[in-house]
Scaffold this active site. Structure first.
Site, PDB file in Angstrom:
ATOM      1  N   GLN A   1      42.441  49.587  34.499  1.00  0.00           N
ATOM      2  CA  GLN A   1      43.150  50.646  35.080  1.00  0.00           C
ATOM      3  C   GLN A   1      42.305  52.095  34.935  1.00  0.00           C
ATOM      4  OE1 GLN A   1      46.728  49.627  33.056  1.00  0.00           O
ATOM      5  NE2 GLN A   1      47.829  49.020  34.601  1.00  0.00           N
TER       6      GLN A   1
ATOM      7  N   ALA B   1      52.436  40.969  44.134  1.00  0.00           N
ATOM      8  CA  ALA B   1      51.182  40.115  44.107  1.00  0.00           C
ATOM      9  C   ALA B   1      49.978  40.577  43.291  1.00  0.00           C
ATOM     10  CB  ALA B   1      50.858  39.708  45.560  1.00  0.00           C
TER      11      ALA B   1
ATOM     12  N   SER C   1      47.783  50.251  23.211  1.00  0.00           N
ATOM     13  CA  SER C   1      48.790  49.612  24.155  1.00  0.00           C
ATOM     14  C   SER C   1      50.158  48.920  23.545  1.00  0.00           C
ATOM     15  CB  SER C   1      47.975  48.612  24.805  1.00  0.00           C
ATOM     16  OG  SER C   1      46.895  48.922  25.546  1.00  0.00           O
TER      17      SER C   1
ATOM     18  N   CYS D   1      52.294  51.761  33.924  1.00  0.00           N
ATOM     19  CA  CYS D   1      53.780  51.412  33.466  1.00  0.00           C
ATOM     20  C   CYS D   1      53.945  52.065  32.038  1.00  0.00           C
ATOM     21  CB  CYS D   1      53.999  50.068  33.701  1.00  0.00           C
ATOM     22  SG  CYS D   1      53.149  48.974  32.360  1.00  0.00           S
TER      23      CYS D   1
ATOM     24  N   ILE E   1      51.987  40.230  37.959  1.00  0.00           N
ATOM     25  CA  ILE E   1      52.688  39.080  38.641  1.00  0.00           C
ATOM     26  C   ILE E   1      51.840  37.636  38.540  1.00  0.00           C
ATOM     27  CG2 ILE E   1      53.422  38.060  40.723  1.00  0.00           C
ATOM     28  CD1 ILE E   1      55.476  40.103  39.581  1.00  0.00           C
TER      29      ILE E   1
ATOM     30  N   GLU F   1      45.395  44.258  24.614  1.00  0.00           N
ATOM     31  CA  GLU F   1      45.290  43.837  25.875  1.00  0.00           C
ATOM     32  C   GLU F   1      44.246  44.314  26.746  1.00  0.00           C
ATOM     33  OE1 GLU F   1      46.086  45.715  28.757  1.00  0.00           O
ATOM     34  OE2 GLU F   1      46.663  47.484  28.120  1.00  0.00           O
TER      35      GLU F   1
END
Length: 437
Positions: free
Chosen positions: A133, A203, A122, A64, A207, A127
């Site tokens: 990722q 999910a 980040s 993102c 989230i 984080e």
């Protein structure tokens, strides 16, 4: 050999551009294959006769907050090719991309990879999600055959550096996560979260983190909407909540005071019209919405509605950066670790640069050995004296190995001859006093 990284992130590009350049999970493998094929075609078209064989390694990271390509290639114009490919793939004008994209060659690319994995680059300083990722991106590159010696070594060292930084510094201390920031913003709208009904769309890991933070406030209702109902039910069960299918969203959106969404959908799941209908059904009671997805799950025009409080991942970044000063000492310590490891990697890279020369020398030596050994075997087969054969073999090998250096020394002039002389003198000193058997 050209090692470099190109990309855009939350510091160089707004979310509207980042979502245009994002790759879905399903796109990553075919995109990497397309990138490698495009590179090979360009190199084949530009390759000169007897040119070195093509070298192409690539890894693609898309989250993102960033879309980045890490590459190794022989092509001099490699970075320009990568930028052109990225623009073409997403059908985005390359000239509009220029002011947002960063290109990082050699040690800068190494330093950047180390900082990204360590959480220093980040939106949420320190984080840990980005490390997972990045590992996924490397795994994908390996599965499509796009990972070679150089990038494999780079990323293995990257993961080691990230572990070292997290183990030796407090980079994660005082950290405010995206999930915690979402709770803080929601508390500005609603006095008591225990009275609110909350809908989570998706999910995945983000989230799950958000649900954990909001569930701690014991909301009136907690519902998970997911494309796969079974997975949504499993997550909802952990928080004593309920699960619904994504297809139920239009009919049930008005039931919720808080909506948190983060999916991998390439198109918005909640349009402006759906939000308008939900507001009418709620009799203008406000809705707090957080869209953590890139590309976005909620049409941005919904933010213009009077009773909608819509925040994107970039909006939460301002909340996350609060308390940044408390982590500066850890950042300084982490940067020092990274700088040392960058130097180590570049030393390894420099050492790798002589490998082709070593292989070439070894190949030439093997050829000399084979030719003279065959000649000696023929002499022995016809009955020549073994002592004479061995002497001839030794002399022939000596002549062959001396020919190149002697010719270079005799043909060179001026500074070139001086350099060759110094080099050969150093080689002689290296071999003197050593048992070469």
């Amino acid at each position: 050999m050209q090692l470099f990284a190109i990309g855009v992130n939350h510091q160089t590009a707004p979310i509207a551009l980042r979502e245009r350049l994002a790759f879905s999970v399903e796109q990553l493998k075919p995109a990497l294959q397309m990138l490698k094929s495009a590179w090979l075609r360009r190199e084949a078209a530009q390759m000169k006769p007897r040119a070195a064989p093509s070298l192409v390694e690539a890894a693609l990271l898309s989250t993102c907050n960033r879309t980045e390509i890490y590459c190794v290639t022989n092509t001099q114009a490699a970075r320009e090719h990568a930028i052109s490919w990225l623009a073409e793939y997403h059908q985005f004008p390359a000239d509009k991309l220029a002011s947002h994209i960063y290109t990082l060659p050699q040690s800068e690319a190494v330093r950047h990879a180390f900082r990204v994995a360590s959480g220093l680059d980040s939106m949420v300083l320190g984080e840990t999600q980005i490390l997972g990722q990045l590992k996924d991106a490397v795994r994908t590159a390996s599965e499509v055959g796009a990972l070679g010696t150089y990038l494999n070594q780079l990323f293995q060292r990257t993961f080691a550096v990230a572990k070292e930084v997290r183990g030796q510094t407090e980079i994660g201390a005082h950290s405010v996560s995206m999930a915690a920031a979402a709770v803080r913003l929601a508390q500005r709208i609603f006095e008591n979260l225990a009275d609110q009904r909350i809908l989570f769309i998706g999910a995945g890991e983000m989230i799950e983190l958000c649900a954990t933070h909001f569930a701690a406030h014991k909301p009136r209702a907690l519902v998970i909407a997911n494309r796969t109902l079974e997975r949504g039910s499993k997550l909802a069960h952990r928080f004593n909540g309920q699960a619904i299918a994504l297809s139920e969203l239009p009919a049930r959106l008005h039931e919720f005071d808080i909506v948190i969404s983060c999916t991998a959908s390439t198109l918005p799941l909640i349009g402006l019209g759906a939000v308008e209908r939900a507001l009418r059904a709620r009799r203008r009671r406000p809705i707090f919405m957080v869209d953590l997805a890139v590309p976005r799950d909620i049409e941005p025009e919904a933010a213009q509605l009077q009773d909608v409080f819509l925040y994107t991942v970039d909006d939460l970044g301002a909340v996350v950066r609060e308390g940044h000063t408390l982590r500066q000492a850890a950042v300084t310590q982490a940067e020092a670790i990274i700088e040392t490891r960058v130097q180590h990697f570049m030393q390894w890279l420099d050492a790798r640069s002589v490998v082709p020369v070593i292989r070439s020398l070894q190949s030439q030596a093997d050829t000399f050995k084979r030719i003279e050994l065959e000649r000696a075997q023929k002499m022995l087969a016809r009955g020549d004296d073994p002592a004479i054969v061995l002497a001839a073999l030794a002399q022939a090998l000596t002549n062959k190995f001396m020919h190149g250096p002697m010719r270079a020394l005799n043909q060179a002039q001026g500074d070139k001859r001086k350099q060759i002389t110094e080099l050969l003198t150093g080689l002689i000193e290296q071999t003197q006093g050593h048992d070469l058997s």
